[in-house]
Write an enzyme that holds these catalytic residues in place. Structure first.
Site, PDB file in Angstrom:
ATOM      1  N   SER A   8      -4.688  -7.235  -2.374  1.00 48.07           N
ATOM      2  CA  SER A   8      -4.638  -6.449  -1.146  1.00 48.07           C
ATOM      3  C   SER A   8      -5.988  -6.527  -0.442  1.00 48.07           C
ATOM      4  O   SER A   8      -7.036  -6.338  -1.064  1.00 48.07           O
ATOM      5  CB  SER A   8      -4.335  -4.984  -1.478  1.00 48.07           C
ATOM      6  OG  SER A   8      -4.710  -4.163  -0.388  1.00 48.07           O
ATOM      7  N   HIS A  31      -1.517  -9.561   0.128  1.00 51.98           N
ATOM      8  CA  HIS A  31      -0.836  -8.278   0.333  1.00 51.98           C
ATOM      9  C   HIS A  31      -1.465  -7.565   1.530  1.00 51.98           C
ATOM     10  O   HIS A  31      -2.669  -7.285   1.539  1.00 51.98           O
ATOM     11  CB  HIS A  31      -0.983  -7.446  -0.950  1.00 51.98           C
ATOM     12  CG  HIS A  31      -0.284  -6.127  -0.940  1.00 51.98           C
ATOM     13  ND1 HIS A  31       1.040  -5.977  -1.309  1.00 51.98           N
ATOM     14  CD2 HIS A  31      -0.725  -4.882  -0.641  1.00 51.98           C
ATOM     15  CE1 HIS A  31       1.379  -4.698  -1.239  1.00 51.98           C
ATOM     16  NE2 HIS A  31       0.320  -4.003  -0.820  1.00 51.98           N
ATOM     17  N   ASP A  33      -1.464  -4.283   3.870  1.00 51.37           N
ATOM     18  CA  ASP A  33      -1.069  -2.875   3.907  1.00 51.37           C
ATOM     19  C   ASP A  33      -1.075  -2.357   5.340  1.00 51.37           C
ATOM     20  O   ASP A  33      -2.137  -2.113   5.911  1.00 51.37           O
ATOM     21  CB  ASP A  33      -2.035  -2.043   3.055  1.00 51.37           C
ATOM     22  CG  ASP A  33      -1.861  -2.306   1.574  1.00 51.37           C
ATOM     23  OD1 ASP A  33      -0.741  -2.088   1.067  1.00 51.37           O
ATOM     24  OD2 ASP A  33      -2.841  -2.742   0.928  1.00 51.37           O
ATOM     25  N   MET A  35      -0.464   0.639   7.710  1.00 49.74           N
ATOM     26  CA  MET A  35      -0.386   2.107   7.642  1.00 49.74           C
ATOM     27  C   MET A  35      -0.456   2.690   9.043  1.00 49.74           C
ATOM     28  O   MET A  35      -1.197   2.183   9.891  1.00 49.74           O
ATOM     29  CB  MET A  35      -1.555   2.663   6.828  1.00 49.74           C
ATOM     30  CG  MET A  35      -1.658   2.103   5.416  1.00 49.74           C
ATOM     31  SD  MET A  35      -2.978   2.935   4.524  1.00 49.74           S
ATOM     32  CE  MET A  35      -3.034   1.930   3.034  1.00 49.74           C
ATOM     33  N   HIS A  64       3.272  -4.831   3.157  1.00 49.18           N
ATOM     34  CA  HIS A  64       3.650  -3.521   2.612  1.00 49.18           C
ATOM     35  C   HIS A  64       3.551  -2.503   3.734  1.00 49.18           C
ATOM     36  O   HIS A  64       2.455  -2.115   4.133  1.00 49.18           O
ATOM     37  CB  HIS A  64       2.707  -3.186   1.444  1.00 49.18           C
ATOM     38  CG  HIS A  64       2.930  -1.834   0.840  1.00 49.18           C
ATOM     39  ND1 HIS A  64       2.031  -1.249  -0.028  1.00 49.18           N
ATOM     40  CD2 HIS A  64       3.956  -0.952   0.953  1.00 49.18           C
ATOM     41  CE1 HIS A  64       2.493  -0.063  -0.414  1.00 49.18           C
ATOM     42  NE2 HIS A  64       3.655   0.142   0.178  1.00 49.18           N
ATOM     43  N   MET A  66       3.642   0.963   5.180  1.00 51.08           N
ATOM     44  CA  MET A  66       3.582   2.407   4.897  1.00 51.08           C
ATOM     45  C   MET A  66       3.630   3.105   6.248  1.00 51.08           C
ATOM     46  O   MET A  66       2.615   3.617   6.752  1.00 51.08           O
ATOM     47  CB  MET A  66       2.294   2.723   4.115  1.00 51.08           C
ATOM     48  CG  MET A  66       2.386   2.298   2.663  1.00 51.08           C
ATOM     49  SD  MET A  66       0.781   2.131   1.876  1.00 51.08           S
ATOM     50  CE  MET A  66       0.366   0.484   2.414  1.00 51.08           C
ATOM     51  N   MET A 135       5.213   2.075  -6.773  1.00 51.88           N
ATOM     52  CA  MET A 135       3.818   2.465  -6.491  1.00 51.88           C
ATOM     53  C   MET A 135       3.232   3.141  -7.719  1.00 51.88           C
ATOM     54  O   MET A 135       3.825   4.071  -8.269  1.00 51.88           O
ATOM     55  CB  MET A 135       3.751   3.427  -5.302  1.00 51.88           C
ATOM     56  CG  MET A 135       4.016   2.806  -3.931  1.00 51.88           C
ATOM     57  SD  MET A 135       2.885   1.481  -3.479  1.00 51.88           S
ATOM     58  CE  MET A 135       1.294   2.309  -3.472  1.00 51.88           C
ATOM     59  N   GLY A 140      -1.726   5.032   0.410  1.00 56.93           N
ATOM     60  CA  GLY A 140      -2.639   5.462   1.468  1.00 56.93           C
ATOM     61  C   GLY A 140      -4.056   4.939   1.326  1.00 56.93           C
ATOM     62  O   GLY A 140      -4.688   4.631   2.322  1.00 56.93           O
ATOM     63  N   PHE A 141      -4.514   4.818   0.088  1.00 53.42           N
ATOM     64  CA  PHE A 141      -5.916   4.436  -0.101  1.00 53.42           C
ATOM     65  C   PHE A 141      -6.080   3.508  -1.296  1.00 53.42           C
ATOM     66  O   PHE A 141      -5.332   3.619  -2.267  1.00 53.42           O
ATOM     67  CB  PHE A 141      -6.784   5.682  -0.301  1.00 53.42           C
ATOM     68  CG  PHE A 141      -6.733   6.614   0.872  1.00 53.42           C
ATOM     69  CD1 PHE A 141      -7.570   6.425   1.970  1.00 53.42           C
ATOM     70  CD2 PHE A 141      -5.818   7.657   0.902  1.00 53.42           C
ATOM     71  CE1 PHE A 141      -7.494   7.270   3.070  1.00 53.42           C
ATOM     72  CE2 PHE A 141      -5.725   8.508   2.006  1.00 53.42           C
ATOM     73  CZ  PHE A 141      -6.570   8.307   3.093  1.00 53.42           C
ATOM     74  N   GLY A 143      -8.589   1.978  -4.436  1.00 55.95           N
ATOM     75  CA  GLY A 143      -9.576   2.522  -5.349  1.00 55.95           C
ATOM     76  C   GLY A 143      -9.148   3.745  -6.140  1.00 55.95           C
ATOM     77  O   GLY A 143      -9.986   4.422  -6.725  1.00 55.95           O
ATOM     78  N   ASP A 173       1.593  -1.597  -7.514  1.00 50.67           N
ATOM     79  CA  ASP A 173       0.535  -1.540  -6.506  1.00 50.67           C
ATOM     80  C   ASP A 173      -0.225  -0.231  -6.670  1.00 50.67           C
ATOM     81  O   ASP A 173       0.353   0.844  -6.541  1.00 50.67           O
ATOM     82  CB  ASP A 173       1.189  -1.625  -5.114  1.00 50.67           C
ATOM     83  CG  ASP A 173       0.175  -1.590  -3.976  1.00 50.67           C
ATOM     84  OD1 ASP A 173      -1.046  -1.621  -4.239  1.00 50.67           O
ATOM     85  OD2 ASP A 173       0.628  -1.539  -2.808  1.00 50.67           O
ATOM     86  N   GLY A 174      -1.523  -0.366  -6.953  1.00 47.17           N
ATOM     87  CA  GLY A 174      -2.373   0.812  -7.055  1.00 47.17           C
ATOM     88  C   GLY A 174      -3.036   0.920  -8.415  1.00 47.17           C
ATOM     89  O   GLY A 174      -2.340   1.036  -9.429  1.00 47.17           O
ATOM     90  N   GLY A 175      -4.354   0.804  -8.441  1.00 42.49           N
ATOM     91  CA  GLY A 175      -5.087   0.956  -9.698  1.00 42.49           C
ATOM     92  C   GLY A 175      -4.885  -0.183 -10.679  1.00 42.49           C
ATOM     93  O   GLY A 175      -5.134  -0.019 -11.871  1.00 42.49           O
ATOM     94  N   SER A 196      -9.127  -3.359  -4.947  1.00 39.12           N
ATOM     95  CA  SER A 196     -10.550  -3.265  -5.303  1.00 39.12           C
ATOM     96  C   SER A 196     -10.913  -4.153  -6.484  1.00 39.12           C
ATOM     97  O   SER A 196     -12.016  -4.701  -6.515  1.00 39.12           O
ATOM     98  CB  SER A 196     -10.965  -1.810  -5.543  1.00 39.12           C
ATOM     99  OG  SER A 196      -9.924  -1.050  -6.045  1.00 39.12           O
TER     100      SER A 196
HETATM  101  C1  DX5 Z   1      -2.514   1.730  -1.352  1.00 39.30           C
HETATM  102  C2  DX5 Z   1      -2.159   0.308  -1.019  1.00 39.30           C
HETATM  103  C3  DX5 Z   1      -2.647  -0.671  -2.006  1.00 39.30           C
HETATM  104  C4  DX5 Z   1      -4.156  -0.669  -2.192  1.00 39.30           C
HETATM  105  C5  DX5 Z   1      -4.405  -0.918  -3.637  1.00 39.30           C
HETATM  106  O1  DX5 Z   1      -1.676   2.600  -0.715  1.00 39.30           O
HETATM  107  O2  DX5 Z   1      -0.762   0.145  -0.921  1.00 39.30           O
HETATM  108  O3  DX5 Z   1      -2.168  -1.975  -1.746  1.00 39.30           O
HETATM  109  O4  DX5 Z   1      -4.839  -1.623  -1.440  1.00 39.30           O
HETATM  110  O5  DX5 Z   1      -5.765  -0.812  -3.877  1.00 39.30           O
HETATM  111  P1  DX5 Z   1      -6.343  -0.757  -5.351  1.00 39.30           P
HETATM  112  O6  DX5 Z   1      -5.931  -2.021  -6.049  1.00 39.30           O
HETATM  113  O7  DX5 Z   1      -7.798  -0.632  -5.138  1.00 39.30           O
HETATM  114  O8  DX5 Z   1      -5.756   0.446  -6.041  1.00 39.30           O
HETATM  115 ZN    ZN Z   2       0.008  -1.911  -0.850  1.00 42.06          ZN
END
Ligand code: DX5
Ligand code: ZN
Length: 221
Positions: A8, A31, A33, A35, A64, A66, A135, A140-141, A143, A173-175, A196
């Site tokens: 991402s 990827h 995002d 938003m 993706h 959102m 998810m 939304g964010f 990290g 997706d996420g962490g 990240s």
């Molecule tokens: C968050 C996004 C993710 C985000 C993941 O809502 O959909 O794609 O970029 O970021 P990391 O890999 O840092 O959790």
């Molecule tokens: Zn995403």
């Protein structure tokens, strides 16, 4: 089922998007995002930016969304050439109709589920989709920390797909990092978004390879 890595760009230098995508040539997808500051409390970029970026990269785009009202806005991303378009079921009023619209425009159609949304209402509809995004953080964010409580849902989703004998991808997706990718792969995810983890590495391509190896070692259907 192949392992796919889709970095991402959310936490990359968005003022040089094409340059940042050029740093992840080892990836399978990029990827993106999108938003809208309504479905999630953050704002990134929309169709004009995605369109311009697609003209600058060979990597297939994994968009993706959102956003609210994907039923209205998602088909244009497929028309722009995104290889995969993911929309949130929480925001769609007619997920099956929308998936069919996306496929008609040549894109893979995917549904996303927030951590608190169950897969159960969608199990009978799985053949309408090419991928399910589970998810592993609240959208939304970047990290944020991987939510372990989503693992049973990943497993239930993969088991239902296996029972159907369908070729449907399961994305997380996420962490996602070297620490968490193995458990997600073990639970049945085959496509991994990492923001990240990839963009904070000195060598993003080396990080992609490391993540891929860990996922391949852990994956079981
Ligand atoms: C968050 C996004 C993710 C985000 C993941 O809502 O959909 O794609 O970029 O970021 P990391 O890999 O840092 O959790
Ligand atoms: Zn995403």
């Amino acid at each position: 089922m192949g392992i796919l890595i889709s970095p991402s760009v959310l936490n990359s230098d968005l003022s040089d998007l094409a340059g940042e995508v050029g740093r992840i040539s080892a990836a399978d997808f990029v990827h993106l995002d999108v938003m809208d500051n309504h479905f999630v409390p953050n704002l990134t970029f929309g169709l004009p930016v995605v369109e311009r970026l697609l003209a600058r990269t060979e990597l297939p785009a994994d968009v993706h969304l959102m956003i609210e009202d994907p039923d209205t806005w998602a088909p244009a991303f497929a028309e722009a050439g995104a290889k995969s378009v993911t929309f949130h079921v929480e925001a769609s009023s007619a997920p099956v109709r929308l998936a069919r619209e996306l496929r008609k425009r040549g894109a893979r159609a995917a549904i996303a589920l927030k951590p608190g949304t169950g897969i159960e209402p969608y199990l009978d509809l799985l053949p309408e989709f090419d991928m399910v995004l589970v998810m592993t953080v609240e959208p939304g964010f970047g990290g944020q920390s991987f939510i372990e409580g989503t693992l049973p849902k990943i497993r239930r989703t993969r088991d239902a797909i296996t029972a159907l004998g369908a070729d449907i991808w399961v994305q997380v997706d996420g962490g996602v990092s070297r620490t968490t990718i193995g458990t997600a792969a073990q639970a049945g995810a085959n496509m991994f978004v990492a923001g990240s983890a990839v963009y904070s590495a000195d060598d993003p391509n080396a990080e992609i390879s490391a993540l891929r190896e860990l996922a391949e070692a852990a994956y079981r259907d």
